[in-house]
Design a protein around this motif. Structure first.
Motif, PDB file in Angstrom:
ATOM      1  N   ASN A  33      -8.926   4.672   7.634  1.00 62.21           N
ATOM      2  CA  ASN A  33      -8.955   3.949   6.315  1.00 62.21           C
ATOM      3  C   ASN A  33      -8.642   5.101   5.316  1.00 62.21           C
ATOM      4  OD1 ASN A  33      -9.899   0.974   6.127  1.00 62.21           O
ATOM      5  ND2 ASN A  33     -11.130   1.856   7.610  1.00 62.21           N
ATOM      6  N   GLY A  34      -7.796   4.782   4.465  1.00 69.18           N
ATOM      7  CA  GLY A  34      -7.545   5.739   3.180  1.00 69.18           C
ATOM      8  C   GLY A  34      -5.838   5.666   2.934  1.00 69.18           C
ATOM      9  N   GLN A  35      -5.472   6.929   2.664  1.00 69.67           N
ATOM     10  CA  GLN A  35      -3.958   6.892   2.247  1.00 69.67           C
ATOM     11  C   GLN A  35      -3.754   8.463   2.442  1.00 69.67           C
ATOM     12  OE1 GLN A  35      -4.294   9.395  -1.028  1.00 69.67           O
ATOM     13  NE2 GLN A  35      -2.385   8.366  -0.874  1.00 69.67           N
ATOM     14  N   LYS A  36      -2.171   8.809   2.350  1.00 70.92           N
ATOM     15  CA  LYS A  36      -1.596  10.184   2.761  1.00 70.92           C
ATOM     16  C   LYS A  36      -0.519   9.917   1.492  1.00 70.92           C
ATOM     17  CE  LYS A  36      -4.585  12.129   5.481  1.00 70.92           C
ATOM     18  NZ  LYS A  36      -5.209  13.107   5.142  1.00 70.92           N
ATOM     19  N   SER A  37      -0.384  11.058   0.807  1.00 76.79           N
ATOM     20  CA  SER A  37       0.872  11.138  -0.324  1.00 76.79           C
ATOM     21  C   SER A  37       2.013  12.064  -0.010  1.00 76.79           C
ATOM     22  CB  SER A  37      -0.029  11.479  -1.678  1.00 76.79           C
ATOM     23  OG  SER A  37      -0.703  10.514  -1.958  1.00 76.79           O
ATOM     24  N   TRP A  38       2.931  11.676  -0.434  1.00 74.25           N
ATOM     25  CA  TRP A  38       4.113  12.806  -0.481  1.00 74.25           C
ATOM     26  C   TRP A  38       4.731  12.828   0.958  1.00 74.25           C
ATOM     27  CZ3 TRP A  38       4.976  12.632  -5.167  1.00 74.25           C
ATOM     28  CH2 TRP A  38       3.956  12.606  -6.374  1.00 74.25           C
ATOM     29  N   ILE A  39       4.759  11.773   1.702  1.00 76.37           N
ATOM     30  CA  ILE A  39       5.062  12.122   3.146  1.00 76.37           C
ATOM     31  C   ILE A  39       6.572  11.878   3.144  1.00 76.37           C
ATOM     32  CG2 ILE A  39       4.693  11.239   5.651  1.00 76.37           C
ATOM     33  CD1 ILE A  39       2.218  12.302   3.905  1.00 76.37           C
ATOM     34  N   THR A  40       7.159  12.941   3.640  1.00 78.32           N
ATOM     35  CA  THR A  40       8.469  12.964   3.854  1.00 78.32           C
ATOM     36  C   THR A  40       9.128  12.237   4.996  1.00 78.32           C
ATOM     37  OG1 THR A  40       8.255  15.274   3.074  1.00 78.32           O
ATOM     38  CG2 THR A  40      10.440  14.679   4.094  1.00 78.32           C
ATOM     39  N   ASN A  41      10.199  11.453   4.828  1.00 79.52           N
ATOM     40  CA  ASN A  41      10.970  10.518   5.769  1.00 79.52           C
ATOM     41  C   ASN A  41       9.788   9.318   6.130  1.00 79.52           C
ATOM     42  OD1 ASN A  41      13.332  11.965   5.461  1.00 79.52           O
ATOM     43  ND2 ASN A  41      12.862  13.157   7.309  1.00 79.52           N
ATOM     44  N   ALA A  42       9.030   9.048   5.345  1.00 73.89           N
ATOM     45  CA  ALA A  42       8.029   8.060   5.590  1.00 73.89           C
ATOM     46  C   ALA A  42       8.832   6.706   5.565  1.00 73.89           C
ATOM     47  CB  ALA A  42       6.871   7.945   4.577  1.00 73.89           C
TER      48      ALA A  42
END
Length: 388
Positions: free
Chosen positions: A157-166
Motif C-alpha cells: 500500500n502506498g505510492q511511488k513518484s517520478w517513475i521513468t517509463n511507468a
C-alpha cells in the motif's frame, strides 16, 4: 608495470565498433523522430523497435540470461550515442539497467531467471520505484508499506513518484517498508511488481520540461498482493541494495549527459560554420571560438570521468561511490552548460523549436536532478572523502 595495471580504462576495438553501430542506428532510426516525440510527448516506439532489433535496448544483461553481456563501459557508450540523438530514447537502455540492477546485485537465481530473459529479449521493460512525494533525497523516509501475510505473500500500500517509463514497463523494482517499527533505513525490502498485478495502477503522466518522450508517472498500490518469492535480496536490505544500484547507474546518467552535450556541440559547430554575419562565418570570430573550445574541453573531461567510473563499476571497485557520484554530477553540470551555450551560439534561432538545441537544453536539466540531485552527489562525494 603493464598498461593494464595502471590504465583506469581502455577503449577496445569492440567498443569503437559498437559506437559506430549505435551511432548508425541512432542517426538513421531515432534522430528523425526526436522532435516529434518531444512535441507530442509520445513514447519513442520507433526507437524502442530499432534498439530491440539491434540488441541495444538492454545490453548490460549477461549472456546466461539471453543478453549480449555488454560491460559497463559498452553500456555507457550505447546510452551516450542514443542520447546524442534523443535523450528520451536513451532512457530505454538506461532505465532497463536501473530497474534490473537490484536483481543483478542481490536477487536469487530463480528471480533472475524469471525476469531478466524477457528484458534481454525485448519482450518487457523494467522500471525502478524508489522515490515518493515526501521521500525524494530522503529515501529512508519512504511510507510505502509491504506487510507480510500468513501465507508468505506481501500486501503493498502506498505510492511511488517520478517513475521513468511507468505504464510502458512490464516489471518494476519497488522498495517498501516491511518492518514499520524497525530501525530507519534497515526496515526496507525490495520486490518485483508486475504491471498486471491486482491493486497496482498508475497516476497521470507528468507534464515535464524535457525528456517528454519518456513517460513519468506515479505508481499506486492499493492492497496489491504479490508472492513472497518476488523479494529481491533479504528482508531489510532493500535500501542498501537501492543505494548500491545507484552507485552503478549514476554512471549511465553521466553517459546520457555526455551524449546530450555532444549532440548540442555537434549541431552548434555545423551552424556557426554556415551562419554569416559581417561578411564572414561567425565561426571566424574569436569570441565564439573560445566558447566552442570551452564546450569541447569540458565535454571531453566529462566523458573521461564517465568512462573511468564505468570501468570501476565493471570491476566493482571500492571507490565507485565517489567516482559514480562525481561522474554524474560533473557530466550533468557540463551538459547544462554546453547545451545553454549551444542555444546562445544559434542566437534567436536557438530559442526556437526549428532547431534541436533548445530541446537538448531542456533535456539536459533533468540529468542534474534524477538518480540523486547534484547537491546529493556532493554529499556522497564528501562522505567518501571524509571516510578516507
Amino acid at each position: 608495470m603493464t598498461a593494464s595495471e595502471f590504465d583506469l580504462y581502455a577503449l577496445s576495438e569492440d567498443h569503437e565498433a559498437l559506437r559506430e553501430a549505435v551511432r548508425h542506428v541512432a542517426e538513421d532510426k531515432i534522430a528523425p523522430h526526436a522532435a516529434e516525440v518531444d512535441e507530442k510527448s509520445e513514447f519513442p516506439q520507433a526507437a524502442y523497435d530499432a534498439l530491440r532489433a539491434s540488441d541495444f535496448h538492454a545490453p548490460h544483461i549477461a549472456e546466461e540470461y539471453d543478453g549480449v553481456g555488454a560491460d559497463a563501459l559498452a553500456t555507457c557508450i550505447v546510452i551516450e550515442e542514443v542520447a546524442r540523438a534523443c535523450a528520451s530514447s536513451s532512457l530505454i537502455p538506461a532505465v532497463n539497467k536501473l530497474g534490473t540492477m537490484p536483481l543483478i546485485l542481490a536477487a536469487s537465481d530463480e528471480v533472475k531467471a524469471k525476469y531478466l530473459p524477457p528484458v534481454a529479449a525485448g519482450e518487457a521493460m523494467f522500471s525502478y520505484g524508489l522515490s515518493e512525494r515526501e521521500a525524494g533525497s530522503d529515501t529512508a523516509g519512504m511510507r510505502c508499506r509491504a506487510l507480510e501475510q500468513p501465507d508468505g505473500s506481501f500486501v503493498l500500500n502506498g505510492q511511488k513518484s517520478w517513475i521513468t517509463n511507468a505504464g510502458v514497463s512490464q516489471f518494476y523494482t519497488v522498495l517498501a517498508v516491511t518492518d514499520p517499527d524497525g530501525p530507519r533505513g534497515r526496515n526496507v525490502t525490495a520486490f518485483v511488481v508486475e504491471k498486471d498485478d491486482e491493486g497496482f495502477g498508475f497516476g497521470e503522466k507528468e507534464h515535464k520540461l524535457g525528456i517528454k518522450g519518456s513517460p513519468t508517472r506515479e505508481l499506486h498500490f492499493d492492497d496489491c498482493r504479490i508472492p513472497g518469492d518476488r523479494m529481491v535480496g533479504s528482508p531489510g536490505e532493500g535500501l542498501k541494495i537501492a543505494l548500491r544500484t545507484l552507485d552503478h547507474t549514476r554512471v549511465t546518467i553521466g553517459a546520457q549527459a555526455v551524449g546530450i552535450a555532444q549532440g548540442a556541440l555537434d549541431f552548434a559547430l555545423g551552424y556557426v560554420k554556415e551562419r554569416k554575419q559581417f561578411g564572414k562565418a561567425i565561426a571566424d570570430f574569436q569570441g565564439l571560438q573560445f566558447m566552442l573550445a570551452d564546450m569541447a574541453m569540458k565535454l571531453e573531461a566529462a566523458r573521461q570521468m564517465v568512462y573511468v567510473a564505468a570501468s570501476k563499476s565493471e570491476r566493482g571497485d571500492a571507490d565507485l561511490p565517489f567516482f559514480g557520484a562525481a561522474a554524474k554530477c560533473f557530466a550533468s553540470d557540463v551538459a547544462m552548460e554546453v547545451t545553454t551555450d549551444a542555444v546562445q551560439l544559434l542566437g534567436g534561432y536557438g530559442y526556437t523549436k526549428d532547431f534541436p538545441v533548445e530541446r537538448m537544453m531542456r533535456d539536459a536539466k533533468i540529468t542534474q536532478i534524477y538518480e540523486g540531485t547534484n547537491q546529493i552527489q556532493r554529499v556522497v562525494m564528501a562522505r567518501q572523502l571524509l571516510k578516507g
